[in-house]
Motif scaffolding. Structure first.
Motif, PDB file in Angstrom:
ATOM      1  N   UNK A  86       0.820  -1.207   0.000  1.00 28.34           N
ATOM      2  CA  UNK A  86       0.000   0.000   0.000  1.00 28.34           C
ATOM      3  C   UNK A  86       0.854   1.257   0.000  1.00 28.34           C
ATOM      4  N   UNK A  87       2.046   1.181   0.586  1.00 26.80           N
ATOM      5  CA  UNK A  87       2.949   2.327   0.586  1.00 26.80           C
ATOM      6  C   UNK A  87       3.595   2.547  -0.764  1.00 26.80           C
ATOM      7  N   UNK A  88       3.836   1.478  -1.498  1.00 30.92           N
ATOM      8  CA  UNK A  88       4.590   1.566  -2.747  1.00 30.92           C
ATOM      9  C   UNK A  88       3.723   1.807  -3.969  1.00 30.92           C
ATOM     10  N   UNK A  89       2.450   1.420  -3.928  1.00 30.28           N
ATOM     11  CA  UNK A  89       1.612   1.468  -5.116  1.00 30.28           C
ATOM     12  C   UNK A  89       0.347   2.278  -4.849  1.00 30.28           C
ATOM     13  N   UNK A  90      -0.103   3.072  -5.826  1.00 28.14           N
ATOM     14  CA  UNK A  90      -1.357   3.809  -5.647  1.00 28.14           C
ATOM     15  C   UNK A  90      -2.520   2.840  -5.435  1.00 28.14           C
ATOM     16  N   UNK A  91      -3.398   3.204  -4.562  1.00 29.54           N
ATOM     17  CA  UNK A  91      -4.555   2.371  -4.258  1.00 29.54           C
ATOM     18  C   UNK A  91      -5.191   2.835  -2.975  1.00 29.54           C
ATOM     19  N   UNK A  92      -6.132   2.089  -2.447  1.00 25.64           N
ATOM     20  CA  UNK A  92      -6.744   2.454  -1.171  1.00 25.64           C
ATOM     21  C   UNK A  92      -5.715   2.549  -0.051  1.00 25.64           C
ATOM     22  N   UNK A  93      -5.971   3.433   0.879  1.00 22.99           N
ATOM     23  CA  UNK A  93      -5.164   3.490   2.094  1.00 22.99           C
ATOM     24  C   UNK A  93      -5.346   2.182   2.858  1.00 22.99           C
ATOM     25  N   UNK A  94      -4.329   1.754   3.574  1.00 28.19           N
ATOM     26  CA  UNK A  94      -4.437   0.577   4.434  1.00 28.19           C
ATOM     27  C   UNK A  94      -4.009   0.972   5.843  1.00 28.19           C
ATOM     28  N   UNK A  95      -4.913   0.842   6.783  1.00 31.38           N
ATOM     29  CA  UNK A  95      -4.626   1.049   8.196  1.00 31.38           C
ATOM     30  C   UNK A  95      -4.544  -0.325   8.836  1.00 31.38           C
ATOM     31  N   UNK A  96      -3.449  -0.617   9.511  1.00 26.82           N
ATOM     32  CA  UNK A  96      -3.221  -1.961  10.018  1.00 26.82           C
ATOM     33  C   UNK A  96      -3.516  -2.120  11.496  1.00 26.82           C
ATOM     34  N   UNK A  97      -4.257  -3.169  11.816  1.00 27.72           N
ATOM     35  CA  UNK A  97      -4.468  -3.603  13.200  1.00 27.72           C
ATOM     36  C   UNK A  97      -3.923  -5.018  13.340  1.00 27.72           C
ATOM     37  N   UNK A  98      -3.165  -5.237  14.428  1.00 25.65           N
ATOM     38  CA  UNK A  98      -2.555  -6.533  14.669  1.00 25.65           C
ATOM     39  C   UNK A  98      -3.102  -7.082  15.988  1.00 25.65           C
ATOM     40  N   UNK A  99      -3.809  -8.189  15.928  1.00 27.09           N
ATOM     41  CA  UNK A  99      -4.539  -8.738  17.074  1.00 27.09           C
ATOM     42  C   UNK A  99      -3.604  -9.589  17.934  1.00 27.09           C
ATOM     43  N   UNK A 100      -2.914  -8.934  18.835  1.00 24.64           N
ATOM     44  CA  UNK A 100      -1.882  -9.617  19.615  1.00 24.64           C
ATOM     45  C   UNK A 100      -1.843  -9.022  21.011  1.00 24.64           C
ATOM     46  N   UNK A 101      -1.739  -9.871  22.031  1.00 33.57           N
ATOM     47  CA  UNK A 101      -1.564  -9.379  23.394  1.00 33.57           C
ATOM     48  C   UNK A 101      -0.183  -8.767  23.606  1.00 33.57           C
ATOM     49  N   UNK A 102       0.750  -9.042  22.711  1.00 32.81           N
ATOM     50  CA  UNK A 102       2.085  -8.441  22.761  1.00 32.81           C
ATOM     51  C   UNK A 102       2.002  -7.054  22.125  1.00 32.81           C
ATOM     52  N   UNK A 103       1.821  -6.044  22.957  1.00 33.14           N
ATOM     53  CA  UNK A 103       1.590  -4.689  22.467  1.00 33.14           C
ATOM     54  C   UNK A 103       2.794  -4.159  21.709  1.00 33.14           C
ATOM     55  N   UNK A 104       3.980  -4.415  22.208  1.00 28.36           N
ATOM     56  CA  UNK A 104       5.174  -3.903  21.534  1.00 28.36           C
ATOM     57  C   UNK A 104       5.392  -4.580  20.190  1.00 28.36           C
ATOM     58  N   UNK A 105       4.988  -5.821  20.086  1.00 31.93           N
ATOM     59  CA  UNK A 105       5.108  -6.482  18.784  1.00 31.93           C
ATOM     60  C   UNK A 105       4.183  -5.824  17.769  1.00 31.93           C
ATOM     61  N   UNK A 106       2.977  -5.505  18.194  1.00 34.84           N
ATOM     62  CA  UNK A 106       2.050  -4.822  17.298  1.00 34.84           C
ATOM     63  C   UNK A 106       2.627  -3.489  16.837  1.00 34.84           C
ATOM     64  N   UNK A 107       3.227  -2.748  17.755  1.00 35.63           N
ATOM     65  CA  UNK A 107       3.830  -1.468  17.394  1.00 35.63           C
ATOM     66  C   UNK A 107       4.971  -1.667  16.397  1.00 35.63           C
ATOM     67  N   UNK A 108       5.803  -2.671  16.652  1.00 34.80           N
ATOM     68  CA  UNK A 108       6.954  -2.909  15.782  1.00 34.80           C
ATOM     69  C   UNK A 108       6.539  -3.281  14.366  1.00 34.80           C
ATOM     70  N   UNK A 109       5.395  -3.918  14.221  1.00 41.38           N
ATOM     71  CA  UNK A 109       4.909  -4.310  12.893  1.00 41.38           C
ATOM     72  C   UNK A 109       4.252  -3.154  12.147  1.00 41.38           C
ATOM     73  N   UNK A 110       4.082  -2.006  12.803  1.00 45.07           N
ATOM     74  CA  UNK A 110       3.478  -0.856  12.147  1.00 45.07           C
ATOM     75  C   UNK A 110       1.984  -0.756  12.325  1.00 45.07           C
TER      76      UNK A 110
END
Length: 541
Positions: free
Chosen positions: A241-265
């Motif tokens: 989504x960052x490299x190619x024109x198209x819809x925006x993508x907002x990412x949610x990562x379903x993980x109890x590891x909060x820092x891992x979710x942050x690290x994945x963007x």
């Protein structure tokens, strides 16, 4: 809003004129100027003449309607692309037809390491049973096959895929001869997706985003997680989504590891963080037993776990969010939020704009909790269209009386709960106008909302759900995410099936929308623009 690193906005200045512009800034607007990826002006046709000489392009709308682009607040992008390009059983009218489709697909894909399909629903078939493993083994020639139920909370698989997952037969959710649920399902799903070639995965993601753009969807909320896809799938989508024109993508990562979710963007450790499962698979967690099964479903997170996660996310500056469908699961979320607020303070919890996905079985008490803790209800009106009603799957699972309480959108809006509409694609298809129609013509009349309120929930509501109050609406300064539609006369539709008498009276000052009465033709998307860039256009768009 945190999202994938976005492609640059279009720097050209464009004047659109000669149509209908859906804008609260001017309910009678017929023209709009876009500059540097933002709306610069909306107004009348006569006033547009002043801009004509100073723009890079003039687009004659020829009477078309311009609206904010839709936001789909709950999508599984890779799975959506695989359903679009691969084995889709959602249209199969019988078990026999599904078996024939599996055979045809397996024969056509001799090079795939793992066959992946989606969409079977035994509740709609005359045979009233899911595919059997032995039949799938024979249909695929003994190859690995992963085949999800329509709700994606259970799956049938071949023996070859089971053999790729050591210990799966002793995991919770494995019952020989029945669809996989729980840990067993998540384990085989991970093995199946690991078998995808990187190019196959990327092409599926591209197909899903192209399809979304063709429907006027400018933003999708990707709901990934370790039990759903993979880290490579999630980060690969954000990069695409960052490299190619198209819809925006907002990412949610379903993980109890909060820092891992942050690290994945991810914007939040949220999305499909399962407190329970689904009604169709008998895994939604209920206070009272199912009408057609002698149990209450499956609880995956308790109140203490919810509270701990909300506290961790709030302190980390991330959104928390939970998948909760059954009334017992929603109660666990409400009680966990209360415990978190008692520790952190109510204002901090409210300011974080935490989310609940699906939230189907609500009570006055849990609706009040949504209000108290500032929760966004990320909901899918197409669920009611597919499974509601006196003879639908909900009534079969819960009995007619309980089924009539599901998805009470009007009560949520009256209470002031923010709504964000989505599809949960591929559970139900990407279909934004169909979603608005499903909410406006809910199978239970008292839960209906106006078409205008439903449209707002599917445009501005998705932006508000990610913390942006300045977007999802065509006013000066807002992001230039919009869609152009061919449609019939615009009306103002009330939630009781009526088209208001004042709908075409200019004194009402209310922007109109297409007539969404069931049976009418839905609008056709001619062009979709994100950040001022055209990401989809028909030849006449």
């Amino acid at each position: 809003m945190t999202e994938s690193t976005a492609p640059q906005s279009e720097h050209r200045t464009v004047l659109l004129r000669g149509g209908e512009v859906h804008s609260p800034a001017d309910p009678f607007a017929t023209a709009m100027v876009v500059e540097k990826g933002h709306v610069a002006w909306v107004g009348s046709e006569g006033a547009a003449d002043a801009f004509a000489a100073g723009v890079d392009e003039v687009i004659d709308l020829e009477g078309a309607l311009v609206t904010p682009a839709f936001t789909d607040a709950h999508v599984h992008t890779t799975a959506t692309g695989l359903a679009l390009t691969g084995l889709d059983l959602s249209g199969a009218a019988s078990l026999a037809e599904a078996d024939a489709l599996v055979r045809e697909y397996a024969a056509a894909r001799p090079g795939d390491r793992v066959l992946i399909g989606h969409g079977w629903d035994a509740s709609r078939w005359p045979e009233r049973r899911p595919p059997r493993r032995a039949d799938l083994d024979e249909a695929t020639g003994g190859r690995p096959l992963y085949l999800t139920r329509i709700d994606v909370h259970s799956a049938v698989v071949t023996t070859a895929l089971l053999d790729l997952v050591p210990g799966v037969r002793s995991m919770s959710g494995f019952r020989d001869g029945e669809p996989l649920t729980g840990d067993a399902h998540h384990a085989v799903r991970a093995a199946a997706y690991a078998g995808l070639a990187p190019l196959q995965r990327t092409e599926a993601q591209r197909a899903a985003l192209r399809h979304a753009a063709s429907l006027g969807v400018g933003t999708v909320h990707e709901c990934g997680g370790p039990d759903i896809s993979s880290e490579d799938d999630f980060t690969g989508l954000l990069k695409l989504a960052a490299d190619e024109p198209g819809p925006r993508v907002v990412g949610y990562w379903a993980d109890l590891d909060v820092e891992r979710a942050r690290a994945l963007g991810a914007l939040g450790a949220a999305g499909d963080l399962f407190v329970d499962g689904s009604l169709g698979s008998h895994t939604a967690c209920l206070h009272e037993p199912y009408a057609d099964a002698a149990h209450n479903g499956t609880a995956r997170l308790d109140t203490a776990a919810v509270a701990e996660h909300v506290i961790a996310c709030t302190e980390a500056g991330l959104q928390a969010g939970f998948h909760a469908i059954g009334d017992a699961a929603v109660t666990s979320v409400a009680e966990g939020m209360k415990a978190a607020a008692e520790k952190l303070g109510l204002s901090r919890v409210r300011a974080a704009r935490h989310r609940v996905e699906h939230a189907e079985m609500l009570t006055p008490e849990t609706i009040a909790a949504f209000v108290e803790f500032g929760l966004t209800a990320s909901v899918q009106p197409a669920f009611d269209a597919a499974w509601g009603g006196e003879a639908g799957m909900y009534a079969e699972r819960l009995g007619a009386a309980r089924a009539r309480t599901l998805n009470p959108y009007a009560a949520l809006l009256r209470a002031g709960v923010p709504l964000a509409f989505g599809s949960d694609s591929p559970v139900t298809p990407l279909d934004p106008w169909g979603t608005v129609r499903a909410a406006a013509f809910h199978r239970t009349p008292e839960h209906r909302v106006s078409a205008r309120a439903a449209f707002t929930a599917h445009t501005r509501g998705g932006w508000r759900a990610v913390g942006r109050d300045d977007a999802g609406v065509l006013v000066p300064g807002a992001p230039a995410d919009y869609a152009v539609w061919r449609t019939d006369e615009l009306v103002v539709q009330a939630p009781d099936d009526r088209v208001a008498r004042w709908s075409t009276d200019p004194r009402s000052g209310t922007p109109g929308l297409p007539d969404l009465t069931p049976g009418t033709e839905l609008p056709e998307c001619l062009r979709t623009v994100v950040r001022g860039r055209t990401v989809f256009a028909t030849p006449n768009g």
